[in-house]
Design a protein around this motif. Structure first.
Motif, PDB file in Angstrom:
ATOM      1  N   GLN A  12       0.816  -1.219  -0.030  1.00 36.47           N
ATOM      2  CA  GLN A  12      -0.127   0.106  -0.134  1.00 36.47           C
ATOM      3  C   GLN A  12       0.948   1.261  -0.058  1.00 36.47           C
ATOM      4  O   GLN A  12       1.649   1.368   0.867  1.00 36.47           O
ATOM      5  CB  GLN A  12      -0.904   0.012   1.212  1.00 36.47           C
ATOM      6  CG  GLN A  12      -1.865   1.188   1.202  1.00 36.47           C
ATOM      7  CD  GLN A  12      -3.123   0.981   0.358  1.00 36.47           C
ATOM      8  OE1 GLN A  12      -3.690  -0.006   0.258  1.00 36.47           O
ATOM      9  NE2 GLN A  12      -3.749   2.336  -0.241  1.00 36.47           N
ATOM     10  N   GLN A  17      -3.088   0.646  -3.798  1.00 35.97           N
ATOM     11  CA  GLN A  17      -2.718  -0.747  -3.760  1.00 35.97           C
ATOM     12  C   GLN A  17      -1.846  -1.203  -5.016  1.00 35.97           C
ATOM     13  O   GLN A  17      -2.075  -1.152  -6.100  1.00 35.97           O
ATOM     14  CB  GLN A  17      -3.751  -1.751  -3.562  1.00 35.97           C
ATOM     15  CG  GLN A  17      -4.664  -1.648  -2.225  1.00 35.97           C
ATOM     16  CD  GLN A  17      -5.579  -2.650  -2.174  1.00 35.97           C
ATOM     17  OE1 GLN A  17      -5.314  -3.870  -2.049  1.00 35.97           O
ATOM     18  NE2 GLN A  17      -6.680  -2.194  -1.787  1.00 35.97           N
ATOM     19  N   PHE A  36      -3.946  -0.819  -8.113  1.00 36.16           N
ATOM     20  CA  PHE A  36      -5.350  -0.291  -7.964  1.00 36.16           C
ATOM     21  C   PHE A  36      -5.657   1.001  -7.175  1.00 36.16           C
ATOM     22  O   PHE A  36      -5.172   1.181  -6.053  1.00 36.16           O
ATOM     23  CB  PHE A  36      -6.073  -1.572  -7.286  1.00 36.16           C
ATOM     24  CG  PHE A  36      -7.396  -1.235  -6.723  1.00 36.16           C
ATOM     25  CD1 PHE A  36      -8.496  -1.026  -7.897  1.00 36.16           C
ATOM     26  CD2 PHE A  36      -7.892  -1.230  -5.472  1.00 36.16           C
ATOM     27  CE1 PHE A  36      -9.842  -0.600  -7.506  1.00 36.16           C
ATOM     28  CE2 PHE A  36      -9.245  -0.845  -5.061  1.00 36.16           C
ATOM     29  CZ  PHE A  36     -10.008  -0.586  -6.072  1.00 36.16           C
ATOM     30  N   GLU A  59      -9.864  -9.658  -4.710  1.00 33.82           N
ATOM     31  CA  GLU A  59      -9.936  -8.876  -3.380  1.00 33.82           C
ATOM     32  C   GLU A  59     -10.346  -7.402  -3.567  1.00 33.82           C
ATOM     33  O   GLU A  59     -10.498  -6.743  -2.662  1.00 33.82           O
ATOM     34  CB  GLU A  59      -8.632  -8.876  -2.781  1.00 33.82           C
ATOM     35  CG  GLU A  59      -8.316 -10.417  -2.237  1.00 33.82           C
ATOM     36  CD  GLU A  59      -9.465 -11.048  -1.167  1.00 33.82           C
ATOM     37  OE1 GLU A  59      -9.742 -10.385  -0.370  1.00 33.82           O
ATOM     38  OE2 GLU A  59      -9.805 -12.256  -1.362  1.00 33.82           O
ATOM     39  N   ILE A  60     -10.294  -6.933  -4.778  1.00 30.63           N
ATOM     40  CA  ILE A  60     -10.256  -5.492  -5.205  1.00 30.63           C
ATOM     41  C   ILE A  60     -11.576  -5.055  -5.530  1.00 30.63           C
ATOM     42  O   ILE A  60     -11.972  -5.859  -6.804  1.00 30.63           O
ATOM     43  CB  ILE A  60      -9.271  -4.760  -5.615  1.00 30.63           C
ATOM     44  CG1 ILE A  60      -8.872  -5.660  -7.021  1.00 30.63           C
ATOM     45  CG2 ILE A  60      -8.005  -4.760  -4.568  1.00 30.63           C
ATOM     46  CD1 ILE A  60      -7.544  -4.811  -7.583  1.00 30.63           C
ATOM     47  N   PHE A  62     -12.625  -3.185  -8.429  1.00 24.68           N
ATOM     48  CA  PHE A  62     -12.371  -2.455  -9.501  1.00 24.68           C
ATOM     49  C   PHE A  62     -13.419  -2.440 -10.479  1.00 24.68           C
ATOM     50  O   PHE A  62     -14.086  -3.631 -10.622  1.00 24.68           O
ATOM     51  CB  PHE A  62     -10.940  -2.764 -10.209  1.00 24.68           C
ATOM     52  CG  PHE A  62     -10.863  -4.159 -10.593  1.00 24.68           C
ATOM     53  CD1 PHE A  62     -10.967  -4.159 -12.155  1.00 24.68           C
ATOM     54  CD2 PHE A  62     -10.527  -5.237 -10.050  1.00 24.68           C
ATOM     55  CE1 PHE A  62     -10.739  -5.409 -12.390  1.00 24.68           C
ATOM     56  CE2 PHE A  62     -10.580  -6.587 -10.364  1.00 24.68           C
ATOM     57  CZ  PHE A  62     -10.728  -6.800 -11.631  1.00 24.68           C
TER      58      PHE A  62
END
Length: 276
Positions: A12, A17, A36, A59-60, A62
């Protein structure tokens, strides 16, 4: 079948990320980043790291994918993203047709990066909109003709794809034009940024200074090459003078990656100047 050593690390940095994928085959290692921020994924990593990057993508949250260019280490998982996420994918207008077909690459690139399955992309315009920011889409050719950089107007962050990579470039791909790369590096300095996110060097807090250092390095090299060229040195002699070392990637790639491509580009520029 290639035996690959693979890993991924999630970092991070500020509001971004950073997924850092690493792959090695027979002692030759490479790494690539995917970023991201604000609902936007910038670059999709290589297919050779599909499991690693896909775990990150799952996990994101987007909502769109923007590609800095079409090389397989940046677009390798775009097809999976399209199939699994159904989000819009954006790339330089000239690469939309190219990406609609499966990529074909030399064996050494397949070993490191894997294949690049076909996907349907949309052409980028001059800007890109995310949840809380407007992004400038900057044409930065050199590494490839379709290369783009992305500038976040809200945060002042610059995402440079493969424009920077490292300060002291020693070898380039045969399709790269280092003269155009130098011009693109100078071009992004017109934007107000300090932080750079590079797809191979990662997060650079002093990114602007790094870009300036690379420009100075290339300008100094250009001056040295120019002097040797006008003294009548051959392309091979200039290459040996500027780059006395032989780099392993040159042999492995069958000269696709080579120092001589840097020399050739500058010599071509000098020749064109003399014709004017």
């Amino acid at each position: 079948m290639f035996k690959r050593e693979k890993s991924i690390e999630i970092q991070q940095n500020r509001d971004v990320q950073c997924a850092h994928g690493k792959v090695a085959v027979h002692g030759i290692g490479m790494s690539v980043f995917s970023f991201f921020v604000d609902g936007l994924l910038i670059d999709a990593g290589s297919y050779s790291l599909s499991q690693e990057f896909q775990s990150f993508f799952n996990e994101i949250p987007f909502e769109q994918l923007a590609l800095t260019h079409s090389h397989e280490d940046h677009s390798g998982n775009a097809a999976w993203i399209q199939q699994q996420k159904g989000i819009p994918i954006y790339i330089h207008r000239d690469s939309v047709g190219f990406c609609a077909k499966d990529g074909e690459y030399p064996l050494y690139r397949q070993a490191l990066w894997g294949e690049r399955p076909a996907f349907i992309a949309q052409p980028l315009g001059d800007t890109l909109q995310t949840k809380s920011a407007t992004w400038d889409v900057i044409e930065t050719p050199g590494h490839t003709t379709d290369h783009l950089s992305f500038y976040n107007r809200e945060t002042g962050a610059m995402f440079t794809g493969d424009l920077y990579i490292q300060t002291k470039t020693k070898v380039v791909l045969d399709e790269e034009n280092i003269v155009h790369t130098l011009a693109s590096l100078k071009k992004i300095l017109n934007y107000d940024f300090e932080v750079v996110y590079c797809c191979h060097a990662g997060f650079l807090a002093d990114g602007r200074a790094k870009i300036q250092e690379k420009i100075a390095y290339l300008e100094d090299m250009e001056s040295n090459i120019r002097q040797l060229f006008y003294k009548g040195y051959s392309e091979e002699e200039i290459t040996k003078s500027i780059f006395p070392r032989d780099y392993p990637i040159t042999k492995v790639s069958g000269d696709q990656w080579s120092s001589k491509h840097i020399i050739t580009a500058f010599i071509n520029q000098f020749t064109q100047e003399s014709l004017k």
